[in-house]
Scaffold this motif. Structure first.
Motif, PDB file in Angstrom:
ATOM      1  N   GLY A  21      44.446  41.664  38.678  1.00 31.83           N
ATOM      2  CA  GLY A  21      43.085  42.135  38.939  1.00 31.83           C
ATOM      3  C   GLY A  21      42.392  41.280  39.989  1.00 31.83           C
ATOM      4  O   GLY A  21      41.222  40.954  39.853  1.00 31.83           O
ATOM      5  N   LEU A  25      35.943  37.059  45.831  1.00 31.80           N
ATOM      6  CA  LEU A  25      34.594  37.124  46.390  1.00 31.80           C
ATOM      7  C   LEU A  25      34.589  36.465  47.769  1.00 31.80           C
ATOM      8  O   LEU A  25      35.070  35.341  47.919  1.00 31.80           O
ATOM      9  CB  LEU A  25      33.642  36.354  45.486  1.00 31.80           C
ATOM     10  CG  LEU A  25      32.775  37.154  44.525  1.00 31.80           C
ATOM     11  CD1 LEU A  25      31.997  36.188  43.635  1.00 31.80           C
ATOM     12  CD2 LEU A  25      31.823  38.085  45.255  1.00 31.80           C
ATOM     13  N   GLU A  48      35.106  28.113  34.072  1.00 29.91           N
ATOM     14  CA  GLU A  48      35.245  29.262  34.957  1.00 29.91           C
ATOM     15  C   GLU A  48      36.550  29.970  34.607  1.00 29.91           C
ATOM     16  O   GLU A  48      37.597  29.329  34.488  1.00 29.91           O
ATOM     17  CB  GLU A  48      35.270  28.842  36.434  1.00 29.91           C
ATOM     18  CG  GLU A  48      35.371  30.085  37.327  1.00 29.91           C
ATOM     19  CD  GLU A  48      35.535  29.792  38.811  1.00 29.91           C
ATOM     20  OE1 GLU A  48      35.614  28.613  39.200  1.00 29.91           O
ATOM     21  OE2 GLU A  48      35.594  30.775  39.573  1.00 29.91           O
ATOM     22  N   GLY A  50      39.387  32.670  35.690  1.00 30.30           N
ATOM     23  CA  GLY A  50      39.929  33.356  36.856  1.00 30.30           C
ATOM     24  C   GLY A  50      39.374  32.751  38.131  1.00 30.30           C
ATOM     25  O   GLY A  50      38.639  33.393  38.876  1.00 30.30           O
ATOM     26  N   ALA A  51      39.712  31.499  38.388  1.00 29.19           N
ATOM     27  CA  ALA A  51      39.114  30.792  39.524  1.00 29.19           C
ATOM     28  C   ALA A  51      39.613  31.322  40.870  1.00 29.19           C
ATOM     29  O   ALA A  51      38.954  31.141  41.889  1.00 29.19           O
ATOM     30  CB  ALA A  51      39.408  29.300  39.411  1.00 29.19           C
ATOM     31  N   GLY A  52      40.773  31.949  40.868  1.00 28.79           N
ATOM     32  CA  GLY A  52      41.281  32.561  42.104  1.00 28.79           C
ATOM     33  C   GLY A  52      41.535  31.535  43.187  1.00 28.79           C
ATOM     34  O   GLY A  52      42.300  30.599  43.015  1.00 28.79           O
ATOM     35  N   LEU A  56      33.913  30.494  43.731  1.00 29.56           N
ATOM     36  CA  LEU A  56      32.789  30.020  42.927  1.00 29.56           C
ATOM     37  C   LEU A  56      32.980  28.556  42.542  1.00 29.56           C
ATOM     38  O   LEU A  56      32.019  27.793  42.438  1.00 29.56           O
ATOM     39  CB  LEU A  56      32.678  30.857  41.639  1.00 29.56           C
ATOM     40  CG  LEU A  56      32.201  32.301  41.800  1.00 29.56           C
ATOM     41  CD1 LEU A  56      32.545  33.122  40.555  1.00 29.56           C
ATOM     42  CD2 LEU A  56      30.692  32.343  42.048  1.00 29.56           C
ATOM     43  N   PHE A  72      45.458  32.022  35.753  1.00 28.73           N
ATOM     44  CA  PHE A  72      46.732  32.415  35.164  1.00 28.73           C
ATOM     45  C   PHE A  72      47.831  32.585  36.210  1.00 28.73           C
ATOM     46  O   PHE A  72      49.017  32.474  35.912  1.00 28.73           O
ATOM     47  CB  PHE A  72      46.518  33.732  34.412  1.00 28.73           C
ATOM     48  CG  PHE A  72      47.616  34.094  33.463  1.00 28.73           C
ATOM     49  CD1 PHE A  72      48.475  33.141  32.945  1.00 28.73           C
ATOM     50  CD2 PHE A  72      47.784  35.412  33.055  1.00 28.73           C
ATOM     51  CE1 PHE A  72      49.481  33.477  32.052  1.00 28.73           C
ATOM     52  CE2 PHE A  72      48.790  35.770  32.168  1.00 28.73           C
ATOM     53  CZ  PHE A  72      49.642  34.801  31.671  1.00 28.73           C
ATOM     54  N   ASP A  73      47.437  32.860  37.446  1.00 21.62           N
ATOM     55  CA  ASP A  73      48.425  33.108  38.497  1.00 21.62           C
ATOM     56  C   ASP A  73      49.016  31.780  38.970  1.00 21.62           C
ATOM     57  O   ASP A  73      48.346  30.981  39.618  1.00 21.62           O
ATOM     58  CB  ASP A  73      47.740  33.842  39.663  1.00 21.62           C
ATOM     59  CG  ASP A  73      48.722  34.197  40.776  1.00 21.62           C
ATOM     60  OD1 ASP A  73      49.860  33.678  40.766  1.00 21.62           O
ATOM     61  OD2 ASP A  73      48.337  34.989  41.655  1.00 21.62           O
ATOM     62  N   PRO A 119      38.969  39.613  35.826  1.00 19.10           N
ATOM     63  CA  PRO A 119      39.926  40.652  36.189  1.00 19.10           C
ATOM     64  C   PRO A 119      39.551  41.920  35.427  1.00 19.10           C
ATOM     65  O   PRO A 119      39.421  41.895  34.200  1.00 19.10           O
ATOM     66  CB  PRO A 119      41.263  40.107  35.693  1.00 19.10           C
ATOM     67  CG  PRO A 119      41.013  38.725  35.194  1.00 19.10           C
ATOM     68  CD  PRO A 119      39.558  38.503  35.086  1.00 19.10           C
ATOM     69  N   ILE A 122      41.375  43.401  32.236  1.00 19.46           N
ATOM     70  CA  ILE A 122      41.335  42.781  30.911  1.00 19.46           C
ATOM     71  C   ILE A 122      39.920  42.372  30.499  1.00 19.46           C
ATOM     72  O   ILE A 122      39.738  41.596  29.579  1.00 19.46           O
ATOM     73  CB  ILE A 122      42.281  41.553  30.819  1.00 19.46           C
ATOM     74  CG1 ILE A 122      41.987  40.562  31.936  1.00 19.46           C
ATOM     75  CG2 ILE A 122      43.742  41.968  30.816  1.00 19.46           C
ATOM     76  CD1 ILE A 122      42.724  39.238  31.758  1.00 19.46           C
TER      77      ILE A 122
END
Ligand code: SAH
Length: 279
Positions: A21, A25, A48, A50-52, A56, A72-73, A119, A122
């Motif tokens: 997902g 940003l 935080e 899903g920090a990607g 943020l 998670f990735d 995401p 979920i």
């Protein structure tokens, strides 16, 4: 396709993964707005989810006392660790947010506020998990798909009213903060997003939580059916309970809910009465 690729600091490229997902940003005004709403304080812990790539993260870390960034990735985790190597108050946690025991993660802090650009696939599941752990998560700022945000705040009678609305209403005060256009993300999603704030209520009004959610879930099982018919078609467990309490008609009568009502019209108070009649 090119906007699905973005440069990582190491010079590599990260391809956004649909399965995670990932919609990152990129609009700095939106990032700033979220961080200002959250207003991290130097004396608090923030989580935080899903920090990607850290859009943020960097802003929150600068202002918060301590930040846990869950991602998670496993391709993104080293990117985050590398990017924020010098940020001492930040811990990057490689984990599935659906499995994390947040109250334990944040120790020795007793509470932490949450910020997440969730995401979308979920978001409902995560919301349920966060609510279950609300004892240590008093406030959350969540970016949700607009349609999910509408369901979260839907009042009785509104078309989006469902299990999620009743669940959130029971445990939280929910406010819509602002909408975010698809162009604020890369890759550009098909839908609008909405930032909501959830604050855990200090108290809840019902005792048997399992029975409450079993009943609400049964009530919404078939949206076109009346609450009466849905209760009569409940799972064997709940049906036994209903029969022991005198039957669906009796408990609805006792809680002053007309038989032809639909679940989406019931107020939290009415659900509470219904469950009390079953207890
Ligand atoms: N916060 C970033 C990324 C948002 S995209 C930004 O605003 O740009 C959502 C992020 O959640 C992705 O990085 C994705 O990898 C991560 N994610 C997906 N499923 C997850 C899960 N189960 N637990 C933790 N993070 C997850």
């Amino acid at each position: 396709m090119s906007d699905q690729l973005s440069k990582t600091r190491a010079g590599g490229r990260h391809r956004a993964k649909k399965s995670f997902g990932q919609n990152f940003l990129v609009d700095s005004r939106i990032i700033e707005r979220i961080v200002n709403e959250l207003a991290p304080r130097a004396d608090e812990t923030i989580v935080e989810i899903g920090a990607g790539q850290g859009a943020l993260t960097s802003h929150v870390a600068r202002r918060a006392g301590k930040l846990f960034a869950v991602e998670f990735d496993r391709d993104l985790v080293p990117v985050l660790r590398d990017k924020f190597a010098a940020q001492e108050n930040l811990t990057v946690v490689e984990a599935d947010a659906l499995e994390v025991e947040f109250c334990r993660l944040i120790e020795p802090a007793e509470t932490a506020r949450v910020v997440a650009n969730l995401p979308y696939n979920i978001s409902t599941a995560i919301l349920q998990r966060l609510i279950a752990q609300r004892a240590c998560l008093p406030e959350m700022f969540l970016m949700l798909q607009r349609e999910v945000a509408e369901r979260v705040v839907a009042a009785p009678g509104a078309s989006g009213r469902g299990f999620l609305s009743v669940l959130v209403e029971a445990y939280c005060e929910a406010d819509i903060l602002f909408d975010v256009a698809p162009e604020a993300f890369r890759p550009v999603p098909k839908v609008w997003s909405t930032v909501v704030r959830l604050s855990a209520r200090p108290q809840i009004n019902f005792e048997n939580e399992d029975l409450m959610w079993q009943t609400v879930s049964a009530g919404f099982a078939q949206r076109r059916k009346t609450i009466f018919n849905n209760l009569r078609a409940a799972s064997p467990d709940l049906r036994t309970r209903i029969e022991e309490a005198g039957g669906a008609e009796q408990i609805l009568f006792q809680s002053d809910i007309a038989l032809q009502r639909r679940a989406e019209t019931l107020t939290l108070d009415e659900w509470t009465r219904l469950v009390a009649a079953l207890s």
